[in-house]
Design an enzyme around this catalytic site. Structure first.
Site, short mmCIF file in Angstrom:
data_model
loop_
_atom_site.label_atom_id
_atom_site.label_comp_id
_atom_site.label_asym_id
_atom_site.label_seq_id
_atom_site.Cartn_x
_atom_site.Cartn_y
_atom_site.Cartn_z
N LYS A 47 0.84 -1.19 0.00
CA LYS A 47 0.00 0.00 0.00
C LYS A 47 0.88 1.24 0.00
O LYS A 47 1.90 1.30 0.69
CB LYS A 47 -0.91 -0.02 1.23
CG LYS A 47 -1.93 1.11 1.31
CD LYS A 47 -2.81 0.92 2.53
CE LYS A 47 -3.89 1.98 2.63
NZ LYS A 47 -4.79 1.75 3.79
N SER B 167 -9.52 1.68 2.98
CA SER B 167 -8.68 2.45 2.09
C SER B 167 -7.65 1.61 1.34
O SER B 167 -6.99 2.10 0.42
CB SER B 167 -7.95 3.53 2.89
OG SER B 167 -7.10 2.95 3.87
N SER C 193 -9.90 -0.67 7.07
CA SER C 193 -9.34 -0.46 5.73
C SER C 193 -8.60 -1.65 5.15
O SER C 193 -8.23 -1.62 3.97
CB SER C 193 -8.41 0.76 5.74
OG SER C 193 -9.17 1.94 5.87
#
Length: 463
Positions: A79, A149, A173
């Protein structure tokens, strides 16, 4: 079966047995990225040449008997909040344009030492402050949201564009996008995995964890990640230990808590049916189902936002005052809201969290695991902003998706989401397993046992 379709455990076994080379595996995944990325947008950047060089080095090491373990030569995505020396960490934001990390984050360094091969950085909802990741599209239906996210990481794993990936989880997330894309996501106990070198959203709620194809894969990645780091003040002083779910499916004597309250309120009937059916499967494996009341449910969202918004506002104070126009509108509005919150509001949220942690600890004395929906509904359309429930209640999509995942962030308990089917439109449904602090072995045992009763899952056939 193509190499990119292999689970981490299967690929690791093949590499160790010299039936598959890291170069073959990485090339297969890079080819898959080239095919699906135009449709999905999972990656901020793909570092193909660096990945091929790393795969070649992993292959040479293996040829000389230097096998680093189950992550040796396994391709991964990180990420875009996670620092890798020499690479940009943009947090999918114009605010970070030109930023380049000077050192590896702890988790990146540990994965590198374990032999994993970095494919690139995956998209996040800007600065992780959102539940949809608008740059990325759902792996099963590009017209639906990816979840956030950590949407890029979940979509990459679900589509075969990474064998595993890391995400972060502040209010769900990791678990939200994993559930919406039909893969496994693990939010570890707070402090178990160090966050040094990871861009923060809310320091007291942030967690780093794996997104994988299977529960066994999640255990293998967690083994590489977990362990103390003095550079993270919240890091637990516990020695590193291997995580591997038991091979069998016998859950005799295990107590599974089934919530009477909260987790099945305002939930899509198809999600509820799939989760209750999965709980029935756990009962058939020997587990005892015990109904439980979830404590302090009326305070969950107020506590979550009361902690997260001020902490995020403090982190972004300089950027918000100097370059507010560079933030996306939805994120900027949330950060501006932090200016309206008082110290008293933040202290109340802290007090609420203390009481909630104690109440959850008492509840978890009565059961070993809580089983519940991961999210209240499957992936919504990318242009949908609200959901209307049958009783007329209107809820924002973000509030709906965070509602069932936030308790684990507030309390710091571990939570694992596993796929439990699809709705009639083919969209994935996830079941969330929550346990006691440092109860990862039990969660992995239950999740793995459930997986063994199900047919092998296929990747999303997007392209």
């Amino acid at each position: 079966m193509q190499p990119y379709e292999l689970s981490l455990a299967a690929a690791a076994e093949a590499i160790h047995a010299r039936r598959l080379s890291p170069v073959e595996l990485v090339d297969s995944v890079l080819d898959r990225i080239e095919k699906v990325e135009p449709h999905l947008g999972a990656y901020v950047t793909v570092t193909a040449e660096q990945a091929r060089r790393a795969a070649g080095e992993a292959e040479r090491e293996a040829a000389h008997g230097r096998y680093r373990g189950p992550l040796h030569g396994i391709p991964m995505g990180l990420k875009d909040l996670i620092d890798v020396a020499g690479m940009a960490t943009t947090a999918s934001s114009r605010v970070r344009a030109g930023h380049r990390a000077t050192a590896d984050s702890t988790v990146a360094a540990r994965l590198r030492a374990a032999g994993a091969v970095l494919l690139g950085k995956t998209h996040t909802h800007e600065f992780a402050f959102g539940l949809t990741t608008p740059q990325t599209r759902n792996a099963w239906n590009p017209g639906r949201v990816a979840g956030g996210s950590s949407g890029g990481s979940a979509v990459a794993v679900a589509s075969g564009a990474a064998t595993f990936a890391l995400g972060t989880d502040t209010g769900g997330s990791i678990r939200v996008p994993a559930a919406l894309n039909g893969v496994v996501g693990l939010k570890p106990t707070y402090g178990l995995v160090p966050r040094h070198g990871v861009t923060s959203l809310s320091w007291s709620l942030d967690h780093v964890g794996p997104i994988t194809r299977t529960v066994e894969d999640a255990a293998l990645v967690l083994t590489a990640l977990a362990g103390p780091d003095p550079r993270d003040p919240a890091s637990l002083s516990l020695p590193a230990a291997p995580y591997r779910p038991a091979a069998g499916t016998d859950l005799t004597g295990l107590r599974i808590g089934l919530p009477r309250t909260y987790y099945f309120d305002h939930v899509d009937p198809r999600v509820e049916a799939a989760v209750r059916h999965a709980v029935g499967q756990l009962e058939a494996l020997g587990a005892r189902i015990v109904e439980v009341d979830i404590p302090m449910t009326r305070y969950v969202q107020a506590t979550q936002w009361g902690l997260m918004v001020p902490e995020a506002g403090a982190y972004h104070e300089r950027g918000l005052r100097t370059v507010p126009e560079l933030y996306q509108e939805d994120v900027r509005i949330l950060l501006e809201a932090s200016e309206l919150m008082s110290a008293r509001d933040y202290v109340r949220a802290q007090r609420s969290r203390t009481l909630m942690r104690a109440a959850w600890a008492r509840m978890l004395e009565e059961v070993d695991v809580i089983a519940a929906p991961s999210v209240p509904m499957p992936a919504v359309g990318s242009d949908e902003e609200t959901v209307t429930w049958p009783d007329g209640t209107v809820e924002s999509v973000s509030d709906a998706y965070v509602r069932l995942s936030a308790p684990a962030n507030i309390t710091g308990v571990p939570a694992l989401t596993v796929p439990v089917g699809h709705d009639p439109a083919g969209l994935p449904i996830g079941m969330q397993l929550l346990g006691r602090p440092l109860g990862e072995p039990t969660l992995l045992r239950v999740g793995h046992a459930y997986e063994q009763t199900q047919p092998a899952r296929s990747l999303a056939a997007v392209a």
